[in-house]
Motif scaffolding. Structure first.
Motif, PDB file in Angstrom:
ATOM      1  N   THR A  84     -10.432  61.566  39.650  1.00 51.01           N
ATOM      2  CA  THR A  84     -10.679  62.473  38.730  1.00 51.01           C
ATOM      3  C   THR A  84     -12.520  62.353  38.330  1.00 51.01           C
ATOM      4  O   THR A  84     -12.844  61.588  39.003  1.00 51.01           O
ATOM      5  CB  THR A  84     -10.364  61.697  37.373  1.00 51.01           C
ATOM      6  OG1 THR A  84     -10.389  62.557  36.257  1.00 51.01           O
ATOM      7  CG2 THR A  84     -10.528  60.162  37.118  1.00 51.01           C
ATOM      8  N   LEU A  85     -12.846  63.359  38.077  1.00 53.04           N
ATOM      9  CA  LEU A  85     -13.771  63.532  37.431  1.00 53.04           C
ATOM     10  C   LEU A  85     -14.228  63.163  35.926  1.00 53.04           C
ATOM     11  O   LEU A  85     -15.445  62.657  34.896  1.00 53.04           O
ATOM     12  CB  LEU A  85     -14.655  64.761  37.272  1.00 53.04           C
ATOM     13  CG  LEU A  85     -14.719  65.761  38.663  1.00 53.04           C
ATOM     14  CD1 LEU A  85     -14.895  67.149  38.588  1.00 53.04           C
ATOM     15  CD2 LEU A  85     -15.656  64.775  39.664  1.00 53.04           C
ATOM     16  N   VAL A  94     -13.023  56.716  39.481  1.00 52.78           N
ATOM     17  CA  VAL A  94     -13.693  57.959  38.664  1.00 52.78           C
ATOM     18  C   VAL A  94     -14.884  58.706  39.901  1.00 52.78           C
ATOM     19  O   VAL A  94     -15.685  58.069  40.055  1.00 52.78           O
ATOM     20  CB  VAL A  94     -14.624  57.534  37.647  1.00 52.78           C
ATOM     21  CG1 VAL A  94     -15.441  58.917  36.689  1.00 52.78           C
ATOM     22  CG2 VAL A  94     -13.354  57.691  36.447  1.00 52.78           C
ATOM     23  N   ASP A  95     -15.151  60.358  40.089  1.00 52.94           N
ATOM     24  CA  ASP A  95     -16.074  60.342  41.129  1.00 52.94           C
ATOM     25  C   ASP A  95     -17.494  61.005  40.360  1.00 52.94           C
ATOM     26  O   ASP A  95     -17.523  62.648  39.823  1.00 52.94           O
ATOM     27  CB  ASP A  95     -15.671  61.928  41.639  1.00 52.94           C
ATOM     28  CG  ASP A  95     -16.329  62.473  42.860  1.00 52.94           C
ATOM     29  OD1 ASP A  95     -17.584  61.844  43.076  1.00 52.94           O
ATOM     30  OD2 ASP A  95     -15.933  63.658  43.156  1.00 52.94           O
ATOM     31  N   GLY A  96     -18.061  60.116  40.811  1.00 52.22           N
ATOM     32  CA  GLY A  96     -19.466  59.083  40.270  1.00 52.22           C
ATOM     33  C   GLY A  96     -18.963  58.917  38.838  1.00 52.22           C
ATOM     34  O   GLY A  96     -17.782  57.919  38.733  1.00 52.22           O
ATOM     35  N   GLU A 121     -15.633  53.021  39.354  1.00 50.28           N
ATOM     36  CA  GLU A 121     -16.468  54.733  39.757  1.00 50.28           C
ATOM     37  C   GLU A 121     -17.316  54.187  41.188  1.00 50.28           C
ATOM     38  O   GLU A 121     -17.816  53.452  42.103  1.00 50.28           O
ATOM     39  CB  GLU A 121     -16.703  54.337  37.858  1.00 50.28           C
ATOM     40  CG  GLU A 121     -17.758  53.464  38.268  1.00 50.28           C
ATOM     41  CD  GLU A 121     -17.877  53.588  36.348  1.00 50.28           C
ATOM     42  OE1 GLU A 121     -18.821  54.195  36.853  1.00 50.28           O
ATOM     43  OE2 GLU A 121     -18.174  52.032  36.017  1.00 50.28           O
ATOM     44  N   ARG A 177     -21.733  61.305  42.551  1.00 52.44           N
ATOM     45  CA  ARG A 177     -20.965  62.439  43.242  1.00 52.44           C
ATOM     46  C   ARG A 177     -20.279  62.175  44.840  1.00 52.44           C
ATOM     47  O   ARG A 177     -21.570  62.366  45.318  1.00 52.44           O
ATOM     48  CB  ARG A 177     -20.824  63.632  42.714  1.00 52.44           C
ATOM     49  CG  ARG A 177     -20.712  64.166  40.936  1.00 52.44           C
ATOM     50  CD  ARG A 177     -18.619  64.843  40.966  1.00 52.44           C
ATOM     51  NE  ARG A 177     -18.907  65.067  39.679  1.00 52.44           N
ATOM     52  CZ  ARG A 177     -19.200  66.683  39.382  1.00 52.44           C
ATOM     53  NH1 ARG A 177     -18.847  67.346  40.429  1.00 52.44           N
ATOM     54  NH2 ARG A 177     -18.461  66.517  38.042  1.00 52.44           N
ATOM     55  N   PRO A 189     -13.661  65.121  46.107  1.00 55.04           N
ATOM     56  CA  PRO A 189     -12.499  64.197  45.683  1.00 55.04           C
ATOM     57  C   PRO A 189     -11.906  63.230  47.077  1.00 55.04           C
ATOM     58  O   PRO A 189     -11.289  62.498  46.942  1.00 55.04           O
ATOM     59  CB  PRO A 189     -11.366  64.821  45.245  1.00 55.04           C
ATOM     60  CG  PRO A 189     -12.004  66.403  45.973  1.00 55.04           C
ATOM     61  CD  PRO A 189     -13.940  65.901  46.278  1.00 55.04           C
ATOM     62  N   ALA A 235     -12.882  59.553  46.194  1.00 55.87           N
ATOM     63  CA  ALA A 235     -12.633  59.516  45.461  1.00 55.87           C
ATOM     64  C   ALA A 235     -11.373  58.524  45.745  1.00 55.87           C
ATOM     65  O   ALA A 235     -10.652  57.225  45.133  1.00 55.87           O
ATOM     66  CB  ALA A 235     -11.853  60.451  44.035  1.00 55.87           C
ATOM     67  N   HIS A 260     -12.060  69.834  51.098  1.00 62.33           N
ATOM     68  CA  HIS A 260     -11.466  70.469  49.601  1.00 62.33           C
ATOM     69  C   HIS A 260     -10.011  71.374  50.242  1.00 62.33           C
ATOM     70  O   HIS A 260      -9.370  70.688  49.527  1.00 62.33           O
ATOM     71  CB  HIS A 260     -12.508  71.657  48.057  1.00 62.33           C
ATOM     72  CG  HIS A 260     -13.097  70.725  47.836  1.00 62.33           C
ATOM     73  ND1 HIS A 260     -13.031  69.581  46.808  1.00 62.33           N
ATOM     74  CD2 HIS A 260     -14.684  70.309  48.272  1.00 62.33           C
ATOM     75  CE1 HIS A 260     -14.551  69.226  46.102  1.00 62.33           C
ATOM     76  NE2 HIS A 260     -14.962  69.566  47.626  1.00 62.33           N
ATOM     77  N   ARG A 272     -11.811  69.892  40.913  1.00 64.65           N
ATOM     78  CA  ARG A 272     -12.224  68.252  40.811  1.00 64.65           C
ATOM     79  C   ARG A 272     -13.152  68.495  39.414  1.00 64.65           C
ATOM     80  O   ARG A 272     -14.078  69.819  39.632  1.00 64.65           O
ATOM     81  CB  ARG A 272     -12.785  67.622  41.821  1.00 64.65           C
ATOM     82  CG  ARG A 272     -12.070  67.779  42.808  1.00 64.65           C
ATOM     83  CD  ARG A 272     -10.565  66.436  42.611  1.00 64.65           C
ATOM     84  NE  ARG A 272      -9.691  66.757  43.819  1.00 64.65           N
ATOM     85  CZ  ARG A 272      -8.791  66.130  43.891  1.00 64.65           C
ATOM     86  NH1 ARG A 272      -7.823  65.984  42.615  1.00 64.65           N
ATOM     87  NH2 ARG A 272      -7.796  65.621  44.975  1.00 64.65           N
TER      88      ARG A 272
END
Length: 327
Positions: free
Chosen positions: A19-20, A46-48, A68, A72, A75, A78, A193, A327
């Motif tokens: 997730t973001l 968490v992406d970031g 996390e 970034r 996905p 992550a 992606h 994402r």
């Protein structure tokens, strides 16, 4: 599953939720924690850096862990980080952050996986059917209409069009429960992606020791992105074309031609890139690789009035978005 004294009585499942940090991840996580199969842990990746309010919004639950990254990374990274963090897992299940599982999903999939492993003694991937819903949770349709048959070639199932209506065959990440070893192998996919989930499944299905099966049961609600909000909408048809070209060696001419026409070509139409749609059509026509139903599907996307064309491409979005979640 854990007994009252804490001992293990069944396989352990770790749910991977990339997730973001969007608010709807809370609903997804709750659906994983509320499974009737109790030996379930959840890793939210968490992406970031995680938003400060995310931990407060998620349930206070010892089975839940949040990880996390420092920045970034995308996905796929992550998801890979969550797989690495899934200590003690026998199975790993993927859940996109805007989807929601039905309570029986993991119990039914684990039962099917254990039965398959007893016969095959290898890795297992178990899929299911799903309801497509809009962002407000309103029902759109149930897909796929036809489940993967035992022994059926996966690429043939995914790409060869045998019906003109959208939704005949579909797979998506939130459908998947995998043996841990299979999930580790899935980290090797190269797509970033677009079509990532297809690539994951094709990689796993190419291994003769891995069985891919699909339950004829609807076990999740899958949220369809608004127009222009999906990664497929943003990425462009050229990325889809390049992916199909990269997969050509592993596809039959019919699989390649139908897929290129009904996925990449329809994506170009949805993006109103008529020159791109024409280029795809000419290349498939020159190779004479697509079936007539694929041509009817593609031409309908071009020739129908705008309102009906939007309905057709929205239905096709479930197939396109198998591996292109936003994402």
């Amino acid at each position: 599953m854990a007994s009252s004294d804490g001992s293990r009585t069944g396989p352990r499942v770790v749910v991977v939720v990339p997730t973001l940090g969007a608010p709807h991840v809370v609903r997804a996580v709750q659906s994983a924690l509320q499974q009737t199969y109790r030996d379930v842990a959840v890793v939210v990746s968490v992406d970031g850096p995680a938003p400060g309010e995310l931990a407060a919004a998620l349930p206070d639950e010892p089975r839940l862990r949040i990880i996390e990254s420092d920045r970034r990374r995308g996905p796929r990274a992550a998801r890979a980080a969550a797989i690495d963090a899934a200590a003690g897992a026998d199975y790993i299940a993927f859940l996109d952050d805007d989807d929601r599982w039905h309570p029986e999903k993991i119990r039914r999939q684990v039962a099917a996986a254990e039965a398959a492993k007893a016969e095959l003694a290898g890795n297992v991937v178990v899929l299911c059917r799903m309801n497509l819903v809009d962002s407000d949770g309103r029902f759109i349709q149930t897909v796929p209409r036809r489940v993967l048959r035992p022994g059926e070639r996966l690429a043939d199932y995914l790409f060869v069009r045998r019906e003109i209506r959208p939704g005949e065959t579909t797979v998506a990440a939130s459908m998947m429960l995998l043996s841990r070893d299979a999930a580790q192998r899935a980290r090797a996919t190269s797509a970033t992606h677009l079509h990532e989930d297809w690539e994951t499944l094709l990689l796993l299905a190419a291994d003769p020791s891995t069985a891919v099966l699909m339950l004829d049961q609807v076990l999740l609600d899958y949220t369809v992105a608004a127009a222009g909000d999906s990664a497929s909408s943003r990425a462009g048809w050229r990325l889809s074309r390049d992916w199909f070209e990269g997969q050509r060696a592993g596809l039959t001419p019919r699989e390649h031609g139908d897929g290129l026409l009904c996925v990449t070509g329809v994506l170009a139409v949805a993006q109103r890139d008529w020159r791109g749609a024409g280029r795809i059509a000419r290349s498939v026509l020159a190779e004479r690789s697509a079936g007539w139903r694929a041509w009817v599907f593609f031409l309908a996307s071009v020739m129908l009035p705008a309102r009906l064309r939007r309905a057709l491409t929205r239905g096709a979005a479930a197939l396109r978005r198998v591996s292109s979640r936003r994402r």
